[in-house]
Design a protein around this motif. Structure first.
Motif, short mmCIF file in Angstrom:
data_model
loop_
_atom_site.label_atom_id
_atom_site.label_comp_id
_atom_site.label_asym_id
_atom_site.label_seq_id
_atom_site.Cartn_x
_atom_site.Cartn_y
_atom_site.Cartn_z
N SER A 162 0.48 -8.16 -7.28
CA SER A 162 0.55 -7.24 -6.14
C SER A 162 0.44 -5.80 -6.62
N VAL A 163 0.14 -4.92 -5.69
CA VAL A 163 0.01 -3.50 -6.02
C VAL A 163 1.29 -2.97 -6.67
N ASP A 164 2.45 -3.38 -6.14
CA ASP A 164 3.72 -2.87 -6.66
C ASP A 164 4.04 -3.38 -8.06
N GLU A 165 3.37 -4.46 -8.49
CA GLU A 165 3.60 -4.97 -9.84
C GLU A 165 2.92 -4.14 -10.91
N PHE A 166 1.83 -3.45 -10.55
CA PHE A 166 1.11 -2.70 -11.57
C PHE A 166 0.98 -1.20 -11.28
N THR A 167 1.66 -0.72 -10.22
CA THR A 167 1.53 0.67 -9.84
C THR A 167 2.88 1.34 -9.76
N THR A 168 2.97 2.56 -10.27
CA THR A 168 4.14 3.42 -10.09
C THR A 168 3.72 4.61 -9.25
N PHE A 169 4.38 4.83 -8.13
CA PHE A 169 4.00 5.92 -7.24
C PHE A 169 4.92 7.12 -7.45
N HIS A 170 4.32 8.30 -7.57
CA HIS A 170 5.07 9.57 -7.64
C HIS A 170 4.55 10.46 -6.53
N PHE A 171 4.99 10.18 -5.30
CA PHE A 171 4.57 10.97 -4.14
C PHE A 171 5.70 11.92 -3.77
N ASP A 172 5.35 13.18 -3.52
CA ASP A 172 6.37 14.15 -3.08
C ASP A 172 6.68 13.93 -1.60
#
Length: 227
Positions: A217-227
């Motif tokens: 899944s996207v959440d398994e390989f992505t780290t989000f840094h959104f302000d």
């Protein structure tokens, strides 16, 4: 080209590794069309660090014969650039193991049937029956960036093929025959075959072609840094 053109997302989801093909030939004009679309792939500095060798008919059979006549069970000419790292770690080890087990289960080849599994593996060297084989060549003096760009070119080619009703299978397995193929194709001193690819029309009746590998899944390989 298909009358109902696929979107990029549809082509990405539809493309899969096909391991059984019809004997139906692929016209050279159609292969050229696919390559003409793929040549617009991006590359840093517009180096376009790829060359392609296409084989069909007698030329393809000559390559297949090279593999079949190899002394020993399987070639081992990729020691400097193996397909997978040694001692593959998690989660990659489990992913690789699962796709293999899923494929052999579809084929009805249990783990204890070593001959059956090796026979299926050897079909790589027959392009799984595809009427067209491709080889992708890169200059060994290129850096890791250019290898990535070659991969993007190959992906573009596979998607362009999917759009036109063709199927493909990426075949890094041909890398195990690099030295032999380098001589066979009279490549330059610094040229190396990275991978092969089967191209043709999928045999829809073959069970192996129903295999659909899982994706993280996207959440398994992505780290989000959104302000």
């Amino acid at each position: 080209m298909n009358s109902n053109t696929l979107s990029v997302t549809q082509a990405l989801k539809q493309r899969t590794s096909i391991r059984a093909y019809q004997s139906k030939p692929v016209p050279e004009a159609l292969v050229r069309e696919v390559l003409d679309a793929a040549r617009w792939s991006p590359s840093g500095g517009n180096l376009q660090p790829w060359k392609v060798i296409v084989v069909s008919g007698a030329a393809q059979q000559a390559v297949i014969s090279k593999a079949k006549n190899y002394p020993g069970m399987f070639p081992n000419e990729d020691a400097d650039k193996p397909v997978y790292p040694a001692n593959l770690w998690e989660p990659y080890r489990s992913r690789r193991f699962k796709v293999g087990e899923d494929m052999y289960e579809l084929l009805g080849v249990p783990r204890e049937n070593k001959v059956g599994r090796l026979t299926q593996l050897a079909r790589n060297f027959e392009f799984f029956g595809a009427p067209v084989g491709m080889f992708f060549v890169i200059d060994t003096r290129m850096g890791h960036g250019q290898w990535a760009h070659l991969g993007m070119f190959m992906q573009s080619l596979a998607l362009a093929a999917t759009e036109r009703g063709l199927s493909t299978c990426f075949q890094e397995f041909w890398g195990t025959l690099r030295t032999t193929l380098k001589t066979h194709f009279a490549l330059g001193e610094n040229e190396l075959i990275y991978s092969g690819m089967a191209l043709g029309y999928a045999d829809e009746s073959a069970k192996v072609n129903t295999l659909r590998t899982e994706r993280a899944s996207v959440d398994e390989f992505t780290t989000f840094h959104f302000d």
